[in-house]
Scaffold this active site. Sequence first.
Site, PDB file in Angstrom:
ATOM      1  CG  ASP A 479      41.010  40.593  37.044  1.00  0.00           C
ATOM      2  OD1 ASP A 479      40.542  41.641  36.550  1.00  0.00           O
ATOM      3  OD2 ASP A 479      40.740  39.459  36.611  1.00  0.00           O
ATOM      4  CG  ASP A 549      37.987  39.644  30.868  1.00  0.00           C
ATOM      5  OD1 ASP A 549      39.212  39.566  31.033  1.00  0.00           O
ATOM      6  OD2 ASP A 549      37.192  39.796  31.813  1.00  0.00           O
TER       7      ASP A 549
END
Length: 738
Positions: A479, A549
């Site tokens: 990430d 997301d």
Amino acid sequence: MAILYDNSKKIFTLQTQDSTYQFCISQFGYLLHLYYGRKMEYGDASGLIHTGDHGFCPCPNEAKDDRTFSLDFLPQEYPSLGNGDYRTPCLAVSYPNGSSACDLRYVSHRIFSGKPALNGLPALYCNEGSCETLEIILQDSSEPIEVHLFYSVFETQNAISRSCSVVNKTRHAVFLDSVLSCCMDFYGDHYDFMTFYGRHAMERSVERRRLTHGKTVVDSVRGASSHQQNPFVILCEPNADEDKGECYGISLLYSGNFAACAEVDQFDQTRFTMGINPNLFRWKLAPGESFQAPETVLSYSPEGLGMLSGQFHTLFRNNLCRGCYKDRRRPVLINNWEATYFDFNEDKLVRIAEEASKAGIELLVMDDGWFGSRNNDCTSLGDWTVNRKKLPNGLDGLCRKINGLGMKLGIWFEPEMVSENSELYRKHGEWCLRIPGRPNQRGRSQFVLDFSRSDVVDYLFNSISEVLHSANIEYVKWDMNRHLTQAWSAGVPAEREGEVYHRYVLGVYNLLERLLKAFPNILFEGCAGGGGRFDAGMLYYTPQIWCSDNTDAIDRLEIQYGTSFAYPACSMGSHVSACPNHQTGRSVPLKTRGIVAMSGAFGFELDLEKLNAGEKEEIASLVKQYKKYYKLIGRGNYYRLTDPHGCVSAWQFASADRKEALVNIVVTRARANAIPPVLKLEGLDEAKSYRIVCDDLEFKDYYKDCSGSALMNAGLRIPNLYGDYPSLQIHLLAEDDQ
């Protein structure tokens, strides 16, 4: 041969299955672009070159009193700054005397089988004997600065890759102020420019505009390719749609600052350039050194956007993605993030895995919060040691329990960042990007580690490797949750600070490459706050990327639609999440969430313990469906049947042999008293009859079988579907393959 050179005419011709790319060496040694478009079996396009006397268009010295040859209007392959072409240059060089003119002329070329790798950068690769490469050497007419241009032709994929390197053969250092990767000059201005814009949690929305005079630019200076723009664009005819019209797609294999510029000049010609963003870039090139620019990929379609996307999908699956999962089905996963956020322990994870294993889910991903004292997002990034309060038996103890359930274990890292409240920051504050004398800026309560430094990359390789060696970890989610600011490095002198953004990206690639070699059986998934670094450069290292997301299924229709113009479905991480959705508050039927999510790398993002027996049974059914249809989804041809902004969103997968297809339909806005819509399918065999299978009772009364010709030309009428966001999944199988 895919690459031909006519010595008598000084013309290079690059041939793919359906396209021709052609350019020539002019009388003064400049490379002039001639043509890129529908395949020409014979002949040349040199007659398209215009020469004439146009005011305020300077000419090379060799032209003397001939005013008809000027780089200000001639189409070029690799233009440079300061030599009479006032349009966007690819190369800008500053010399010690303060001058910045560069005049590139042809020196030599060679044609060879295969394709070289790019040192430290992602690149397409050839399968045995599948491509040819042309290398051309240009040199400045006054200074021994060389530019090496590489063109590699992927004939059956209808693609051409381009890259370049700059070599300093002078006795003094020079500064590179711009090194773009490619230029394409077109004779007209009749083009639409398609780009893919967005924001965090809403990436790659499609924007299409007609080019006008001046420059139209999409770019990023965020240190990543970004949620806001994508390093993939399309130029196409105004009438181009999925099935007709000329289209040109250009993808940059790079994950940092980029710029893509379409410029219509004073003579109604169009120039397109793409590469590293010249803003925040300045590279010192010492004598004897070379600089390698990222690779671009060009593809041309004479038959619309659908064909163009299919060419990129095949190319990226076969000649960009690597590793043991390149052609394998990715495991169906469940991620604990939206189920628990930071509030979890070993017992909770094991309970989630127990329920998941019953549904046929194959991988548990432990997300953020397993390390240091990480109970919120304000601490511990950089301290990659197990939190024993949450995991008293360590990673190995957890992993043994998960493996005992017949599942794999995956883990989350954010290697590029450091928390101010961390042991790493207290020990090595100088490892952050920060400008001395200025307060450091935070993003998500974290700082950015200086990946331009080898000691930082070495530390991360060692600390991450120690974690991965400690247990049977089989998946890593990588990430990145903030963009770069104040990108100043304590590791380079002041005159090299303009290199930091690019060196940062090279550091990211270096760490990924080292980890891939050390752990070849681990599946790495890219992520940057979701889809903030969804680019072809990252696909070279991570064969799937978390698409966004935003897990809301209806928003995902638009996100995955835009992503599909360049990137194959198997690269899109996509999960079923709980309702009401955590990002939008919207509630969508579980079946619809499943159909949307299984059109990618399939997974779940919810707490299975909170579901009732019927919902758990439905999840198990969705997992079985995905596994059953994976060859279609992961390796089949993808078709956009509708635009997701209408009342119905529909898309299709079809096998390459045209014997099987899967049609997916989601109604985004139910309408009263409406006539059911008709969908014209794609990718079928007109001569075959297809058995149509659907679990919807009303649909079964419509069709049992139909010919491929009827389904593609007349279409398939779907029934009216009622309620909030209903959906259908229709399977078609050729009758002789029952």
